[in-house]
Design a protein around this motif. Structure first.
Motif, PDB file in Angstrom:
ATOM      1  N   ARG A 184      15.226   1.063  -3.098  1.00 24.01           N
ATOM      2  CA  ARG A 184      14.456   0.571  -1.953  1.00 24.01           C
ATOM      3  C   ARG A 184      12.997   1.033  -2.034  1.00 24.01           C
ATOM      4  NH1 ARG A 184      18.049   1.402   1.327  1.00 24.01           N
ATOM      5  NH2 ARG A 184      17.606   3.601   1.797  1.00 24.01           N
ATOM      6  N   ALA A 185      12.815   2.301  -2.457  1.00 21.39           N
ATOM      7  CA  ALA A 185      11.443   2.819  -2.567  1.00 21.39           C
ATOM      8  C   ALA A 185      10.669   2.097  -3.664  1.00 21.39           C
ATOM      9  CB  ALA A 185      11.493   4.321  -2.832  1.00 21.39           C
ATOM     10  N   VAL A 186      11.342   1.826  -4.808  1.00 23.04           N
ATOM     11  CA  VAL A 186      10.677   1.122  -5.920  1.00 23.04           C
ATOM     12  C   VAL A 186      10.276  -0.286  -5.488  1.00 23.04           C
ATOM     13  CG1 VAL A 186      11.041   0.119  -8.211  1.00 23.04           C
ATOM     14  CG2 VAL A 186      11.764   2.471  -7.724  1.00 23.04           C
ATOM     15  N   GLN A 187      11.178  -0.962  -4.762  1.00 21.67           N
ATOM     16  CA  GLN A 187      10.883  -2.310  -4.286  1.00 21.67           C
ATOM     17  C   GLN A 187       9.700  -2.310  -3.328  1.00 21.67           C
ATOM     18  OE1 GLN A 187      12.115  -5.106  -5.427  1.00 21.67           O
ATOM     19  NE2 GLN A 187      10.894  -6.353  -4.029  1.00 21.67           N
ATOM     20  N   GLU A 188       9.716  -1.311  -2.426  1.00 20.56           N
ATOM     21  CA  GLU A 188       8.589  -1.214  -1.496  1.00 20.56           C
ATOM     22  C   GLU A 188       7.287  -0.927  -2.237  1.00 20.56           C
ATOM     23  OE1 GLU A 188       9.533   1.748   1.372  1.00 20.56           O
ATOM     24  OE2 GLU A 188      11.157   0.586   2.305  1.00 20.56           O
ATOM     25  N   ALA A 189       7.368  -0.095  -3.294  1.00 20.64           N
ATOM     26  CA  ALA A 189       6.167   0.218  -4.071  1.00 20.64           C
ATOM     27  C   ALA A 189       5.640  -1.030  -4.784  1.00 20.64           C
ATOM     28  CB  ALA A 189       6.475   1.323  -5.081  1.00 20.64           C
ATOM     29  N   LYS A 190       6.538  -1.849  -5.350  1.00 14.71           N
ATOM     30  CA  LYS A 190       6.120  -3.085  -6.014  1.00 14.71           C
ATOM     31  C   LYS A 190       5.440  -4.032  -5.033  1.00 14.71           C
ATOM     32  CE  LYS A 190       9.586  -3.150  -9.707  1.00 14.71           C
ATOM     33  NZ  LYS A 190      10.751  -3.880 -10.278  1.00 14.71           N
ATOM     34  N   GLU A 191       6.048  -4.180  -3.865  1.00 16.14           N
ATOM     35  CA  GLU A 191       5.460  -5.078  -2.862  1.00 16.14           C
ATOM     36  C   GLU A 191       4.111  -4.565  -2.410  1.00 16.14           C
ATOM     37  OE1 GLU A 191       8.368  -5.278   0.168  1.00 16.14           O
ATOM     38  OE2 GLU A 191       9.777  -6.509  -0.998  1.00 16.14           O
ATOM     39  N   ARG A 192       4.014  -3.237  -2.280  1.00 12.11           N
ATOM     40  CA  ARG A 192       2.733  -2.648  -1.855  1.00 12.11           C
ATOM     41  C   ARG A 192       1.659  -2.870  -2.923  1.00 12.11           C
ATOM     42  NH1 ARG A 192       0.309   1.801   0.960  1.00 12.11           N
ATOM     43  NH2 ARG A 192      -1.163   2.879  -0.417  1.00 12.11           N
ATOM     44  N   MET A 193       2.026  -2.670  -4.223  1.00 18.11           N
ATOM     45  CA  MET A 193       1.051  -2.846  -5.307  1.00 18.11           C
ATOM     46  C   MET A 193       0.565  -4.293  -5.368  1.00 18.11           C
ATOM     47  SD  MET A 193       1.482  -2.048  -9.390  1.00 18.11           S
ATOM     48  CE  MET A 193       2.612  -3.423  -9.589  1.00 18.11           C
ATOM     49  N   ALA A 194       1.498  -5.248  -5.229  1.00 17.47           N
ATOM     50  CA  ALA A 194       1.102  -6.663  -5.245  1.00 17.47           C
ATOM     51  C   ALA A 194       0.173  -6.972  -4.089  1.00 17.47           C
ATOM     52  CB  ALA A 194       2.344  -7.541  -5.188  1.00 17.47           C
ATOM     53  N   ASP A 195       0.474  -6.405  -2.920  1.00 20.64           N
ATOM     54  CA  ASP A 195      -0.368  -6.648  -1.743  1.00 20.64           C
ATOM     55  C   ASP A 195      -1.762  -6.057  -1.940  1.00 20.64           C
ATOM     56  OD1 ASP A 195      -0.632  -7.428   1.159  1.00 20.64           O
ATOM     57  OD2 ASP A 195      -0.999  -5.263   1.310  1.00 20.64           O
ATOM     58  N   LEU A 233       1.579   6.638  -6.092  1.00 23.25           N
ATOM     59  CA  LEU A 233       0.183   6.320  -5.755  1.00 23.25           C
ATOM     60  C   LEU A 233      -0.668   6.261  -7.018  1.00 23.25           C
ATOM     61  CD1 LEU A 233      -1.791   5.853  -3.367  1.00 23.25           C
ATOM     62  CD2 LEU A 233      -2.289   8.304  -3.486  1.00 23.25           C
ATOM     63  N   ASP A 234      -0.478   7.199  -7.967  1.00 25.04           N
ATOM     64  CA  ASP A 234      -1.247   7.206  -9.214  1.00 25.04           C
ATOM     65  C   ASP A 234      -0.962   5.944 -10.028  1.00 25.04           C
ATOM     66  OD1 ASP A 234      -2.188   9.660  -8.433  1.00 25.04           O
ATOM     67  OD2 ASP A 234      -0.813  10.821  -9.719  1.00 25.04           O
ATOM     68  N   ALA A 235       0.323   5.602 -10.131  1.00 28.67           N
ATOM     69  CA  ALA A 235       0.678   4.410 -10.909  1.00 28.67           C
ATOM     70  C   ALA A 235       0.116   3.157 -10.258  1.00 28.67           C
ATOM     71  CB  ALA A 235       2.201   4.308 -11.027  1.00 28.67           C
ATOM     72  N   GLU A 236       0.171   3.114  -8.926  1.00 26.68           N
ATOM     73  CA  GLU A 236      -0.366   1.943  -8.220  1.00 26.68           C
ATOM     74  C   GLU A 236      -1.861   1.805  -8.455  1.00 26.68           C
ATOM     75  OE1 GLU A 236       0.828   0.961  -3.990  1.00 26.68           O
ATOM     76  OE2 GLU A 236      -1.282   1.536  -3.708  1.00 26.68           O
ATOM     77  N   LYS A 240      -2.549  10.243   1.575  1.00 28.54           N
ATOM     78  CA  LYS A 240      -2.202   8.890   1.131  1.00 28.54           C
ATOM     79  C   LYS A 240      -0.867   8.892   0.375  1.00 28.54           C
ATOM     80  CE  LYS A 240      -5.763   6.292   2.367  1.00 28.54           C
ATOM     81  NZ  LYS A 240      -5.642   5.021   3.101  1.00 28.54           N
ATOM     82  N   ALA A 241      -0.664   9.899  -0.477  1.00 31.96           N
ATOM     83  CA  ALA A 241       0.573   9.973  -1.249  1.00 31.96           C
ATOM     84  C   ALA A 241       1.781  10.196  -0.352  1.00 31.96           C
ATOM     85  CB  ALA A 241       0.457  11.099  -2.285  1.00 31.96           C
ATOM     86  N   HIS A 242       1.579  10.924   0.741  1.00 30.71           N
ATOM     87  CA  HIS A 242       2.692  11.185   1.666  1.00 30.71           C
ATOM     88  C   HIS A 242       3.216   9.895   2.289  1.00 30.71           C
ATOM     89  CE1 HIS A 242       5.152  13.321   4.547  1.00 30.71           C
ATOM     90  NE2 HIS A 242       4.591  12.620   5.526  1.00 30.71           N
ATOM     91  N   ARG A 243       2.328   8.929   2.484  1.00 32.33           N
ATOM     92  CA  ARG A 243       2.740   7.665   3.096  1.00 32.33           C
ATOM     93  C   ARG A 243       3.212   6.640   2.064  1.00 32.33           C
ATOM     94  NH1 ARG A 243      -1.811   8.932   6.486  1.00 32.33           N
ATOM     95  NH2 ARG A 243      -3.203   7.704   5.177  1.00 32.33           N
ATOM     96  N   HIS A 244       3.077   6.952   0.774  1.00 34.73           N
ATOM     97  CA  HIS A 244       3.500   6.027  -0.276  1.00 34.73           C
ATOM     98  C   HIS A 244       5.005   6.150  -0.485  1.00 34.73           C
ATOM     99  CE1 HIS A 244       3.768   3.981  -4.161  1.00 34.73           C
ATOM    100  NE2 HIS A 244       2.571   3.445  -3.865  1.00 34.73           N
ATOM    101  N   PRO A 245       5.746   5.049  -0.716  1.00 36.04           N
ATOM    102  CA  PRO A 245       7.206   5.114  -0.914  1.00 36.04           C
ATOM    103  C   PRO A 245       7.616   6.024  -2.050  1.00 36.04           C
ATOM    104  CG  PRO A 245       6.504   2.836  -0.572  1.00 36.04           C
ATOM    105  CD  PRO A 245       5.262   3.635  -0.715  1.00 36.04           C
TER     106      PRO A 245
END
Length: 422
Positions: free
Chosen positions: A318-329, A371-374, A360-365
């Protein structure tokens, strides 16, 4: 221990007695019987702790002992008239003098209220040489209702054969209840019962009431024997019978105790035998049960471990999916900005200050690593997008201008129409 005693007697002319004499003797007072002129002086009598009169409301004249009992004598005209009724009560020795007086007053008040009579109460201490627990009360009541101007009609309910017995039984029950309430109120364990041993289901022979004559004889004989240094033995028939009954009761109680001890011993043996059998059975199946419990515990541990791992996998996915959606956004958002605003946006989303970046990292999935990868991915996409954007601008500049209406719509600078990686 507290004992129950309540007897009801009558003061009758047929036996040569008078209510005036009875009242004087029981209260330790001096009274003159106006009917025959005889004076009854018991002022020097000892053993009277207290005395008082209770009468219905509005009958103040009845609180005068002489007036009350002379009225009782003069109202009755027959030679065999009953001029008074007496209640003798055993007071609990467990209570103090005030509590015993209050208890006697409560019973006398109940009698006065029930029958409308007046009650003359005398509290007596135990006799010298007798049982030091023998606190008792004599309550002398009129046989007629007491009215504001004198005595009224007879209280026949206590005289009639059909009603007298039930009424006295009711009074005995009332007295037992009042005694037990007083004992309970003052936290005394003793209790009394107005019923006979037979009615109570107690296998014990009751003793006989000695009465004043037998008591006086036994007391005198006991004193003589003590003076001679000889052991005391009962002399009157009632005292001898009571001694016999007490001995029988002691034998019965001893037999009951022995029987109870035997029953307890047999019960304990049966209980121990049963325990031994149960323990043997438990030992026989104990090993197998422990193995089963251990296997069950192991399976339960594996099941819980699998559930935890599954939950972790699902959380990770779920966290990875949220991270992907966040990066695309984020990539889309930065593409839509004007070139001069992109760096400011990136600096705000991916600050270099350690504290701001930690927030910022605390709020990242995926936390700091996410956050670094994004940041790397968004900047890489932006770099490719910028190169494509430059190529499109160069091509537009080389294209010939058609007409005089200005550049075509396709040649206008529109940053939303550039290449899109998503």
């Amino acid at each position: 221990m507290a004992i129950f005693h309540l007897s009801v007697k009558t003061i009758s002319r047929s036996t040569g007695r008078s209510a005036v004499a009875a009242a004087a003797y029981r209260t330790g007072d001096t009274l003159t019987n106006e009917r025959d002129g005889r004076q009854h002086d018991y002022a020097n009598r000892t053993g009277v702790d207290d005395s008082f009169i209770i009468a219905p409301a509005g009958c103040e004249w009845a609180h005068n002992r002489s007036a009350l009992w002379n009225a009782a004598e003069q109202t009755e005209k027959r030679s065999n008239s009953v001029t008074a009724r007496e209640y003798v009560l055993a007071l609990p020795a467990e209570l103090d003098a005030k509590d015993r007086a209050d208890l006697a007053r409560s019973f006398a008040s109940a009698v006065v209220e029930r029958y409308g009579v007046a009650a003359d109460v005398a509290l007596h201490a135990p006799s010298a040489g007798g049982d030091d627990r023998n606190y008792h009360a004599h309550i002398l009541t009129t046989t007629r209702e007491v009215e504001p101007d004198g005595l009224g009609k007879k209280t026949r309910i206590l005289d009639a054969a059909k009603t007298g017995g039930p009424e006295i039984e009711s009074l005995r029950e009332l007295w037992a209840m009042q005694c037990n309430e007083a004992l309970e109120r003052h936290q005394k364990p003793a209790r009394i019962d107005h019923r006979s041993y037979e009615r109570q289901g107690v296998d014990e022979i009751p003793t006989m009431h000695l009465g004043p004559t037998s008591t006086t004889m036994e007391r005198r004989y006991k004193t003589d024997q003590e003076r001679k240094g000889e052991p005391y033995k009962p002399q009157t028939f009632k005292a001898q019978e009571n001694e016999r009954r007490r001995t029988l009761n002691d034998h019965v109680r001893e037999m009951v105790r022995e029987l109870a001890a035997t029953v307890r011993e047999v019960t304990e043996q049966a209980k121990n035998a049963k325990k031994s059998a149960v323990h043997a059975l438990l030992r026989a199946v104990g090993g197998q049960r422990r193995e089963e419990e251990a296997e069950q515990a192991r399976r339960e541990g594996e099941r819980r471990k699998a559930l935890r791992q599954k939950a972790l996998r699902e959380d990770r996915e779920r966290a990875v999916q949220e991270a992907k959606e966040r990066m695309a956004d984020m990539a889309k958002r930065v593409q839509r900005l004007a070139p001069d605003a992109r760096e400011t946006f990136l600096a705000g989303e991916y600050p270099s200050d350690p504290f701001d970046r930690a927030l910022k990292a605390h709020r990242h999935p995926l936390g700091t690593a996410g956050l670094d990868a994004e940041e790397k991915a968004v900047k890489a996409h932006l770099k490719v997008y910028q190169e494509q954007e430059k190529s499109q601008q160069a091509e537009r500049q080389k294209a010939p201008v058609r007409g005089r209406r200005g550049p075509s719509r396709s040649q206008s600078r529109d940053y939303d129409s550039g290449p899109d990686f998503f």
